[in-house]
Scaffold this active site. Structure first.
Site, PDB file in Angstrom:
ATOM      1  N   HIS A   1     -13.548  14.157 -40.746  1.00 51.21           N
ATOM      2  CA  HIS A   1     -14.645  14.164 -41.706  1.00 51.21           C
ATOM      3  C   HIS A   1     -14.663  15.470 -42.493  1.00 51.21           C
ATOM      4  O   HIS A   1     -15.724  16.020 -42.784  1.00 51.21           O
ATOM      5  CB  HIS A   1     -15.986  13.971 -40.990  1.00 51.21           C
TER       6      HIS A   1
ATOM      7  N   TRP B   1      -0.684  12.328 -45.073  1.00 50.37           N
ATOM      8  CA  TRP B   1       0.019  13.500 -45.604  1.00 50.37           C
ATOM      9  C   TRP B   1       0.892  14.104 -44.510  1.00 50.37           C
ATOM     10  O   TRP B   1       0.387  14.515 -43.458  1.00 50.37           O
ATOM     11  CB  TRP B   1      -0.981  14.539 -46.098  1.00 50.37           C
TER      12      TRP B   1
ATOM     13  N   ALA C   1     -13.260   7.874 -53.407  1.00 49.51           N
ATOM     14  CA  ALA C   1     -14.001   8.067 -54.652  1.00 49.51           C
ATOM     15  C   ALA C   1     -13.137   7.784 -55.873  1.00 49.51           C
ATOM     16  O   ALA C   1     -13.639   7.281 -56.885  1.00 49.51           O
ATOM     17  CB  ALA C   1     -14.554   9.488 -54.713  1.00 49.51           C
TER      18      ALA C   1
ATOM     19  N   THR D   1     -17.998   9.877 -43.086  1.00 50.13           N
ATOM     20  CA  THR D   1     -18.126  10.342 -44.465  1.00 50.13           C
ATOM     21  C   THR D   1     -17.630   9.359 -45.518  1.00 50.13           C
ATOM     22  O   THR D   1     -17.773   9.630 -46.714  1.00 50.13           O
ATOM     23  CB  THR D   1     -17.358  11.668 -44.636  1.00 50.13           C
ATOM     24  N   ASN D   2     -17.072   8.204 -45.138  1.00 47.37           N
ATOM     25  CA  ASN D   2     -16.457   7.351 -46.149  1.00 47.37           C
ATOM     26  C   ASN D   2     -17.476   6.762 -47.125  1.00 47.37           C
ATOM     27  O   ASN D   2     -17.315   6.879 -48.346  1.00 47.37           O
ATOM     28  CB  ASN D   2     -15.669   6.213 -45.489  1.00 47.37           C
TER      29      ASN D   2
ATOM     30  N   ALA E   1     -15.424  14.109 -51.073  1.00 45.73           N
ATOM     31  CA  ALA E   1     -16.183  14.741 -49.993  1.00 45.73           C
ATOM     32  C   ALA E   1     -16.186  16.257 -50.083  1.00 45.73           C
ATOM     33  O   ALA E   1     -17.026  16.907 -49.438  1.00 45.73           O
ATOM     34  CB  ALA E   1     -15.621  14.304 -48.641  1.00 45.73           C
TER      35      ALA E   1
ATOM     36  N   VAL F   1       0.223  15.077 -58.454  1.00 41.78           N
ATOM     37  CA  VAL F   1      -0.122  16.132 -59.401  1.00 41.78           C
ATOM     38  C   VAL F   1       0.382  17.451 -58.837  1.00 41.78           C
ATOM     39  O   VAL F   1      -0.035  17.860 -57.747  1.00 41.78           O
ATOM     40  CB  VAL F   1      -1.640  16.179 -59.643  1.00 41.78           C
TER      41      VAL F   1
END
Length: 571
Positions: A503, A68, A18, A548-549, A537, A231
């Site tokens: 997901h 990650w 997104a 879910t992409n 998401a 961040v």
């Protein structure tokens, strides 16, 4: 390292599925200054790593180059009652998980989005989201009012005339369900056997980064893209978000002021940023020593994933793909369990002709089976002993017994379907596929692993006594045929082997602003503060019946449209 601006109009946190959409759409106005920050590496046009472009994605899951590091999750309780944990691979690279996933481009069903609207996400019903699904795509196979023809994301399928022998064999085996073969899983909403849609052009992945951060977009003088930049904190003035504290890979830190902050860090990172900023369940925040800014009990709750199993099958030579053939998934099955607590189209199955990048993987089929509409819910929390460290993630898979029953029955049906003359009639040739640490080490792309797996493949293809011995070794002695015939053993097996299918969603649930469990309102605005939105998401009220992409990219398009309208020209 990139020189960061000290002040922008919009700060987009996370260059995932997104985030790339937000960066493109919000920077379309040359008077609006936009900064996109991504903790992972960049993938600019012409410099996308070959392993990301590859239509076969599995090597990307091994190692921490694009994921990650150290992220894991409690999965469920095993048959002995102990909590099972496993690594959870989430993309940390421009494009996020769209740069490492299997490229599935499945929208889900109209009922999924109508349920969102009914749960308080007004304006997110099927008729509301369809224009954004059309806006994001160029469907290369299907036309008509349900499809887009000029969007950034190409979507295609491998159609039946181009199928290799494996695909024909799988489809013939699945014909035993009595379900029809269909062309378009994104436009035909009944159960059936489909060629799965995927985000790919010319046999190369098209991630959200490739689709939205193209060369003309990157050339905009008002858009700054900062990779290897994390961040560490959101910055507030009272209850208004006014920027963020950033840390670059070389350790340099800088505060960037922003009129608007949009968090697009995904369902396992976005709630963490909110919790550390003091937005979340007040009691939990106090336990972690975090000052409460806004008591939002829903932050980190409602964590959802599709409970899944992965099954391997030894293939005869006539059904194997050459390693040069990169796309390995050709057939998907959407079906209904018919069980109490089930819903129509509540099960999903995909079949891949390759179980790994190496010679051993080329001799194995891989079946992914999952509950398409799960009832089980988990949650995410900060670790009170180390709030700045990795979050405590509990997927809660199978916490609702209806999911256990459906997955167990689905596995029994899968065994009956694929132990067949079309594929391999030997019951000993089907076994659980696992992503254990040993398998992950073997799956790293190295010369040594290439040699080892080539030797194992030769042994597996050896004389029948040797082949049976190898199958027992590879399967760990698990006899799926016996297990499938024993209800208690089947349930125990599912508890021990279930995992999430990457997901994760729902941890910043969207809903009505008067709903105490909602985190964002239907515009993506975080309830109880100003200047802060979430668009990924994590805002899904419930899982779509899909990977879910593409739904996440749709979310980016819809919230970007709202923000452009709200911010106005030059803001």
């Amino acid at each position: 390292m990139s020189e960061l601006p000290h002040e922008v109009d919009v700060l987009v946190v996370g260059g995932g599925s997104a985030g790339c959409v937000l960066a493109k759409r919000l920077s379309a106005d040359p008077n609006r200054r936009v900064l996109l920050v991504e903790a992972g590496c960049d993938t600019p046009p012409g410099q996308v790593p070959a392993e990301i472009l590859d239509s076969y994605p599995m090597p990307l899951f091994f190692g921490d180059t694009y994921i990650w590091p150290g992220l894991d999750a409690a999965v469920t309780r095993g048959a002995d009652g102990r909590i099972r944990r496993r690594a959870y691979e989430q993309g940390r690279v421009m494009g996020g998980s769209s740069s490492i996933n299997v490229q599935a481009a499945n929208r889900g069903l109209p009922r999924d989005y109508d349920a969102w609207a009914a749960a308080g996400a007004r304006g997110w019903g099927w008729d509301d989201v369809l224009p954004y699904f059309r806006k994001l795509e160029t469907d290369l196979d299907c036309d008509g009012p349900l499809h887009g023809r000029d969007g950034p994301l190409p979507i295609r399928r491998i159609l039946e005339p181009a199928w290799p022998p494996f695909a024909h064999a799988v489809a013939t085996a699945l014909d035993a369900t009595g379900l029809p073969r269909r062309l378009d899983q994104n436009g035909e909403f009944e159960d059936g056997i489909f060629p799965p849609a995927f985000s790919n052009r010319d046999d190369a992945r098209v991630s959200s980064a490739a689709a939205y951060l193209d060369a003309p977009t990157r050339a905009r003088g008002n858009l700054v893209i900062a990779a290897h930049t994390q961040v560490t904190d959101l910055v507030f003035d009272g209850r208004r978000a006014v920027g963020a504290q950033l840390r670059q890979a070389d350790g340099r830190e800088q505060r960037v002021a922003a009129r608007e902050v949009v968090v697009c860090a995904g369902a396992l990172q976005s709630p963490v940023l909110l919790l550390r900023a003091g937005i979340g369940p007040a009691e939990h925040l106090r336990t972690c020593g975090v000052t409460v800014l806004a008591d939002r009990p829903g932050v980190g709750e409602n964590l959802r994933d599709h409970p899944a199993l992965t099954i391997a099958q030894y293939l005869p030579r006539r059904l194997r793909l050459p390693l040069s053939y990169r796309r390995a998934s050709f057939v998907a099955l959407r079906s209904s369990s018919g069980l109490p607590g089930g819903t129509p189209s509540d099960m999903y199955l995909t079949a891949s002709a390759r179980g790994g990048w190496h010679a051993l993987g080329a001799s194995l089929a891989l079946y992914f089976l999952w509950v398409n509409q799960p009832h089980s819910i988990g949650r995410l929390r900060l670790n009170p002993a180390d709030p700045a460290g990795r979050p405590d993630v509990d997927l809660g898979l199978l916490s609702d017994p209806r999911d256990l029953e459906r997955l167990a029955t689905g596995l029994r049906d899968l065994v009956a379907l694929v132990v067949s003359p079309q594929l391999n009639p030997d019951p000993a040739a089907i076994f659980p596929a696992s992503f254990t640490p040993a398998i992950k080490r073997l799956s790293r792309v190295t010369p040594r692993n290439r040699r080892v797996t080539a030797l194992l493949a030769r042994l597996l293809d050896g004389p029948a006594p040797l082949s049976r011995l190898m199958l027992r070794a590879v399967s760990g002695g698990v006899d799926l045929g016996r297990i499938a015939a024993d209800d208690a053993a089947l349930r125990d097996f599912v508890r021990e082997t279930v995992f999430g299918v990457w997901h994760a969603s729902g941890t910043c649930r969207m809903g009505d602003s008067t709903d105490r469990g909602a985190v964002v309102d239907p515009t993506g605005r975080v309830i109880g503060v100003e200047g802060l939105s979430v668009a990924d998401a994590s805002i899904m009220p419930s899982l779509p019946s899909a990977n879910t992409n593409v739904p996440t990219i749709m979310i980016g398009e819809k919230i970007a449209d709202h923000l452009v309208s709200q911010l106005g020209a030059g803001a």
